[in-house]
Design a protein around this motif. Sequence first.
Motif, PDB file in Angstrom:
ATOM      1  N   LEU A  46       0.822  -1.212   0.000  1.00 55.37           N
ATOM      2  CA  LEU A  46       0.000   0.000   0.000  1.00 55.37           C
ATOM      3  C   LEU A  46       0.856   1.262   0.000  1.00 55.37           C
ATOM      4  CD1 LEU A  46      -2.852  -1.011   2.457  1.00 55.37           C
ATOM      5  CD2 LEU A  46      -3.075  -0.516   0.015  1.00 55.37           C
ATOM      6  N   VAL A  47       1.922   1.254   0.781  1.00 57.03           N
ATOM      7  CA  VAL A  47       2.806   2.428   0.815  1.00 57.03           C
ATOM      8  C   VAL A  47       3.419   2.663  -0.559  1.00 57.03           C
ATOM      9  CG1 VAL A  47       4.935   3.384   1.786  1.00 57.03           C
ATOM     10  CG2 VAL A  47       3.283   2.268   3.293  1.00 57.03           C
ATOM     11  N   LEU A  48       3.882   1.597  -1.198  1.00 59.23           N
ATOM     12  CA  LEU A  48       4.485   1.742  -2.525  1.00 59.23           C
ATOM     13  C   LEU A  48       3.444   2.197  -3.553  1.00 59.23           C
ATOM     14  CD1 LEU A  48       7.370   1.449  -3.491  1.00 59.23           C
ATOM     15  CD2 LEU A  48       6.827  -0.841  -4.267  1.00 59.23           C
ATOM     16  N   ARG A  49       2.247   1.661  -3.458  1.00 56.79           N
ATOM     17  CA  ARG A  49       1.189   2.098  -4.373  1.00 56.79           C
ATOM     18  C   ARG A  49       0.852   3.567  -4.145  1.00 56.79           C
ATOM     19  NH1 ARG A  49      -4.448  -0.748  -4.325  1.00 56.79           N
ATOM     20  NH2 ARG A  49      -4.688   0.507  -2.468  1.00 56.79           N
ATOM     21  N   ASN A  50       0.825   3.999  -2.885  1.00 55.28           N
ATOM     22  CA  ASN A  50       0.542   5.402  -2.602  1.00 55.28           C
ATOM     23  C   ASN A  50       1.653   6.322  -3.093  1.00 55.28           C
ATOM     24  OD1 ASN A  50      -1.963   4.961  -1.491  1.00 55.28           O
ATOM     25  ND2 ASN A  50      -1.193   4.746   0.577  1.00 55.28           N
ATOM     26  N   LEU A  51       2.876   5.841  -3.086  1.00 57.68           N
ATOM     27  CA  LEU A  51       3.998   6.647  -3.590  1.00 57.68           C
ATOM     28  C   LEU A  51       3.934   6.838  -5.103  1.00 57.68           C
ATOM     29  CD1 LEU A  51       7.175   5.401  -1.679  1.00 57.68           C
ATOM     30  CD2 LEU A  51       6.136   7.651  -1.563  1.00 57.68           C
ATOM     31  N   TYR A  52       3.560   5.773  -5.821  1.00 58.89           N
ATOM     32  CA  TYR A  52       3.650   5.805  -7.282  1.00 58.89           C
ATOM     33  C   TYR A  52       2.313   5.647  -8.008  1.00 58.89           C
ATOM     34  CZ  TYR A  52       8.631   5.460  -6.458  1.00 58.89           C
ATOM     35  OH  TYR A  52       9.907   5.710  -6.031  1.00 58.89           O
ATOM     36  N   GLY A  53       1.256   5.301  -7.301  1.00 60.99           N
ATOM     37  CA  GLY A  53      -0.047   5.159  -7.945  1.00 60.99           C
ATOM     38  C   GLY A  53      -0.158   3.966  -8.866  1.00 60.99           C
ATOM     39  N   SER A  54       0.599   2.914  -8.603  1.00 64.66           N
ATOM     40  CA  SER A  54       0.623   1.761  -9.500  1.00 64.66           C
ATOM     41  C   SER A  54       0.167   0.497  -8.767  1.00 64.66           C
ATOM     42  CB  SER A  54       2.037   1.556 -10.044  1.00 64.66           C
ATOM     43  OG  SER A  54       2.127   0.339 -10.745  1.00 64.66           O
ATOM     44  N   ASN A  55      -0.904  -0.103  -9.255  1.00 69.79           N
ATOM     45  CA  ASN A  55      -1.364  -1.368  -8.686  1.00 69.79           C
ATOM     46  C   ASN A  55      -0.394  -2.508  -9.001  1.00 69.79           C
ATOM     47  OD1 ASN A  55      -3.697  -0.395  -7.432  1.00 69.79           O
ATOM     48  ND2 ASN A  55      -4.845  -0.503  -9.355  1.00 69.79           N
ATOM     49  N   ILE A  56       0.344  -2.365 -10.084  1.00 70.54           N
ATOM     50  CA  ILE A  56       1.347  -3.381 -10.425  1.00 70.54           C
ATOM     51  C   ILE A  56       2.422  -3.415  -9.339  1.00 70.54           C
ATOM     52  CG2 ILE A  56       3.163  -3.996 -12.081  1.00 70.54           C
ATOM     53  CD1 ILE A  56       1.289  -2.819 -14.249  1.00 70.54           C
ATOM     54  N   LEU A  57       2.841  -2.241  -8.888  1.00 70.47           N
ATOM     55  CA  LEU A  57       3.848  -2.185  -7.820  1.00 70.47           C
ATOM     56  C   LEU A  57       3.297  -2.754  -6.520  1.00 70.47           C
ATOM     57  CD1 LEU A  57       5.618   1.228  -8.349  1.00 70.47           C
ATOM     58  CD2 LEU A  57       6.297  -1.045  -9.103  1.00 70.47           C
ATOM     59  N   PHE A  58       2.019  -2.499  -6.251  1.00 65.65           N
ATOM     60  CA  PHE A  58       1.405  -3.083  -5.061  1.00 65.65           C
ATOM     61  C   PHE A  58       1.512  -4.606  -5.127  1.00 65.65           C
ATOM     62  CE2 PHE A  58      -2.144  -5.285  -3.135  1.00 65.65           C
ATOM     63  CZ  PHE A  58      -2.067  -4.846  -1.818  1.00 65.65           C
ATOM     64  N   ALA A  59       1.137  -5.179  -6.263  1.00 64.79           N
ATOM     65  CA  ALA A  59       1.166  -6.640  -6.405  1.00 64.79           C
ATOM     66  C   ALA A  59       2.589  -7.189  -6.299  1.00 64.79           C
ATOM     67  CB  ALA A  59       0.544  -7.037  -7.745  1.00 64.79           C
ATOM     68  N   LEU A  60       3.538  -6.516  -6.921  1.00 61.95           N
ATOM     69  CA  LEU A  60       4.924  -6.985  -6.860  1.00 61.95           C
ATOM     70  C   LEU A  60       5.485  -6.903  -5.444  1.00 61.95           C
ATOM     71  CD1 LEU A  60       6.482  -5.493 -10.116  1.00 61.95           C
ATOM     72  CD2 LEU A  60       6.035  -7.902  -9.608  1.00 61.95           C
TER      73      LEU A  60
END
Length: 132
Positions: A46-60
């Motif tokens: 969630l933190v990474l997704r909030n930083l970059y707005g990418s659901n792909i990064l959330f999943a990774l």
Amino acid sequence: KSSSAPEPDLSKLAICIAIDLIGTSSELIPVLGELTDVAYAPIAGLVLRNLYGSNILFALEFTEEILPLTDILPLATICWVVDTFYGDTDIAKTLGLGNYNSRRIINDDDVIDVQSEIIQQKRLTDGDDKRR
């Protein structure tokens, strides 16, 4: 004014390093560490997704934290490097980073007024039709 690469966001880098350090530190406690990853994986994602707005990064990030023995990979920091220095590459496009980040702030010099361009083109075209 020349178009140059944006200044590196060092606060974002600090957050990415913290995400990776916390995730890696769970490996210090053999069995208990993997159990803490179950709680930490969604938080890191969630933190990474909030930083970059990418659901792909959330999943990774979630996958990297939840799978055993993968915490050593500094995924968040790698994402910062791609976003900051390789923003126009295919990997950035795949991950939704850099120039492909929907949250990237664009300078006024970089904005194209598409509506004005269309109106101007239409006027030119209409002017050509009237002359015929």
